[in-house]
Design a protein around this motif. Structure first.
Motif, PDB file in Angstrom:
ATOM      1  N   ALA A  45       0.820  -1.206   0.000  1.00  0.00           N
ATOM      2  CA  ALA A  45       0.000   0.000   0.000  1.00  0.00           C
ATOM      3  C   ALA A  45       0.853   1.254   0.000  1.00  0.00           C
ATOM      4  O   ALA A  45       0.493   2.269  -0.600  1.00  0.00           O
ATOM      5  CB  ALA A  45      -0.927   0.000   1.217  1.00  0.00           C
ATOM      6  N   VAL A  46       1.989   1.192   0.648  1.00  0.00           N
ATOM      7  CA  VAL A  46       2.870   2.355   0.729  1.00  0.00           C
ATOM      8  C   VAL A  46       3.834   2.405  -0.448  1.00  0.00           C
ATOM      9  O   VAL A  46       4.032   3.454  -1.069  1.00  0.00           O
ATOM     10  CB  VAL A  46       3.661   2.332   2.058  1.00  0.00           C
ATOM     11  CG1 VAL A  46       4.673   3.451   2.110  1.00  0.00           C
ATOM     12  CG2 VAL A  46       2.718   2.416   3.237  1.00  0.00           C
ATOM     13  N   MET A  47       4.440   1.297  -0.772  1.00  0.00           N
ATOM     14  CA  MET A  47       5.532   1.298  -1.744  1.00  0.00           C
ATOM     15  C   MET A  47       5.082   1.352  -3.202  1.00  0.00           C
ATOM     16  O   MET A  47       5.793   1.904  -4.031  1.00  0.00           O
ATOM     17  CB  MET A  47       6.429   0.073  -1.531  1.00  0.00           C
ATOM     18  CG  MET A  47       7.114   0.060  -0.184  1.00  0.00           C
ATOM     19  SD  MET A  47       8.073   1.534   0.169  1.00  0.00           S
ATOM     20  CE  MET A  47       9.413   1.334  -0.968  1.00  0.00           C
ATOM     21  N   ARG A  53      -2.161   8.939  -1.564  1.00  0.00           N
ATOM     22  CA  ARG A  53      -1.359   9.408  -0.444  1.00  0.00           C
ATOM     23  C   ARG A  53      -2.203   9.732   0.795  1.00  0.00           C
ATOM     24  O   ARG A  53      -1.841   9.403   1.899  1.00  0.00           O
ATOM     25  CB  ARG A  53      -0.556  10.628  -0.855  1.00  0.00           C
ATOM     26  CG  ARG A  53       0.525  10.983   0.142  1.00  0.00           C
ATOM     27  CD  ARG A  53       1.304  12.204  -0.246  1.00  0.00           C
ATOM     28  NE  ARG A  53       2.614  12.125  -0.806  1.00  0.00           N
ATOM     29  CZ  ARG A  53       3.648  11.443  -0.348  1.00  0.00           C
ATOM     30  NH1 ARG A  53       3.506  10.645   0.662  1.00  0.00           N
ATOM     31  NH2 ARG A  53       4.817  11.525  -0.910  1.00  0.00           N
ATOM     32  N   GLY A  54      -3.339  10.342   0.612  1.00  0.00           N
ATOM     33  CA  GLY A  54      -4.198  10.692   1.740  1.00  0.00           C
ATOM     34  C   GLY A  54      -4.859   9.493   2.406  1.00  0.00           C
ATOM     35  O   GLY A  54      -5.301   9.575   3.548  1.00  0.00           O
ATOM     36  N   ALA A  56      -3.322   6.441   2.626  1.00  0.00           N
ATOM     37  CA  ALA A  56      -2.311   5.456   3.017  1.00  0.00           C
ATOM     38  C   ALA A  56      -2.384   5.154   4.515  1.00  0.00           C
ATOM     39  O   ALA A  56      -2.363   3.983   4.915  1.00  0.00           O
ATOM     40  CB  ALA A  56      -0.921   5.940   2.634  1.00  0.00           C
ATOM     41  N   LEU A  57      -2.463   6.182   5.349  1.00  0.00           N
ATOM     42  CA  LEU A  57      -2.508   5.949   6.797  1.00  0.00           C
ATOM     43  C   LEU A  57      -3.760   5.180   7.215  1.00  0.00           C
ATOM     44  O   LEU A  57      -3.651   4.193   7.949  1.00  0.00           O
ATOM     45  CB  LEU A  57      -2.376   7.265   7.560  1.00  0.00           C
ATOM     46  CG  LEU A  57      -2.321   7.134   9.080  1.00  0.00           C
ATOM     47  CD1 LEU A  57      -1.114   6.293   9.506  1.00  0.00           C
ATOM     48  CD2 LEU A  57      -2.258   8.502   9.723  1.00  0.00           C
ATOM     49  N   PRO A  58      -4.975   5.578   6.765  1.00  0.00           N
ATOM     50  CA  PRO A  58      -6.145   4.758   7.121  1.00  0.00           C
ATOM     51  C   PRO A  58      -6.043   3.318   6.616  1.00  0.00           C
ATOM     52  O   PRO A  58      -6.475   2.383   7.294  1.00  0.00           O
ATOM     53  CB  PRO A  58      -7.317   5.493   6.455  1.00  0.00           C
ATOM     54  CG  PRO A  58      -6.858   6.894   6.305  1.00  0.00           C
ATOM     55  CD  PRO A  58      -5.378   6.818   6.084  1.00  0.00           C
ATOM     56  N   ALA A  59      -5.458   3.120   5.430  1.00  0.00           N
ATOM     57  CA  ALA A  59      -5.305   1.758   4.899  1.00  0.00           C
ATOM     58  C   ALA A  59      -4.368   0.932   5.770  1.00  0.00           C
ATOM     59  O   ALA A  59      -4.646  -0.230   6.075  1.00  0.00           O
ATOM     60  CB  ALA A  59      -4.785   1.811   3.459  1.00  0.00           C
ATOM     61  N   ILE A  60      -3.265   1.549   6.207  1.00  0.00           N
ATOM     62  CA  ILE A  60      -2.311   0.831   7.060  1.00  0.00           C
ATOM     63  C   ILE A  60      -2.937   0.508   8.408  1.00  0.00           C
ATOM     64  O   ILE A  60      -2.763  -0.593   8.940  1.00  0.00           O
ATOM     65  CB  ILE A  60      -1.016   1.639   7.215  1.00  0.00           C
ATOM     66  CG1 ILE A  60      -0.277   1.677   5.885  1.00  0.00           C
ATOM     67  CG2 ILE A  60      -0.122   1.055   8.295  1.00  0.00           C
ATOM     68  CD1 ILE A  60       0.894   2.627   5.860  1.00  0.00           C
ATOM     69  N   VAL A  61      -3.677   1.461   8.969  1.00  0.00           N
ATOM     70  CA  VAL A  61      -4.338   1.208  10.262  1.00  0.00           C
ATOM     71  C   VAL A  61      -5.354   0.073  10.129  1.00  0.00           C
ATOM     72  O   VAL A  61      -5.430  -0.804  11.005  1.00  0.00           O
ATOM     73  CB  VAL A  61      -4.989   2.501  10.804  1.00  0.00           C
ATOM     74  CG1 VAL A  61      -5.884   2.213  11.991  1.00  0.00           C
ATOM     75  CG2 VAL A  61      -3.922   3.517  11.179  1.00  0.00           C
TER      76      VAL A  61
END
Length: 130
Positions: A45-47, A53-54, A56-61
């Protein structure tokens, strides 16, 4: 003391769930595969940039919470079975206390930063005060 009562008492300790239920090799392999898949999904998801970009953090959480659930179920064997309700309750209480402590600490640090740090001022306004 009767031998039958001694054996019944001894058997009660070994038949109980004090040691917890253990999973099978199949459940451990499934848990490992799901954990690896979720780890690779977080990394991807990040790489790869597939996730905006906006988001990415909710997806990782979200993937983090999914991995937490997988590890709790497949490796720690915390579930909704009657033999596991006590462990699940202890886990939820511990998680709640940790969340309260972390949230309270962040709140205190934020308020201390807001109320105790000097305001941002320009060089000109600082010189004008002298």
């Amino acid at each position: 003391m009767k031998p039958t009562s001694l054996h019944a008492h001894h058997g009660a300790h070994h038949d109980g769930h004090a040691g917890g239920d253990h999973g099978s090799l199949k459940s451990y392999v499934i848990g490992l595969a799901l954990s690896l898949l979720l780890t690779l999904a977080s990394f991807g998801a990040v790489m790869t940039g597939l996730v905006p970009r906006g988001m990415a953090l909710p997806a990782i959480v979200l993937l983090c919470v999914a991995q937490l659930v997988v590890q709790l179920v497949y490796f720690l064997h915390i579930g909704t079975a009657p033999s596991q309700r006590e462990n699940a309750g202890i886990f939820l209480c511990s998680a709640g206390l940790i969340a309260i402590i972390v949230a309270g600490s962040l709140w205190v640090m934020h308020n201390a930063n807001t109320n105790m740090m000097p305001t941002t001022m320009s060089v000109e306004s600082a010189k004008a005060r002298e």
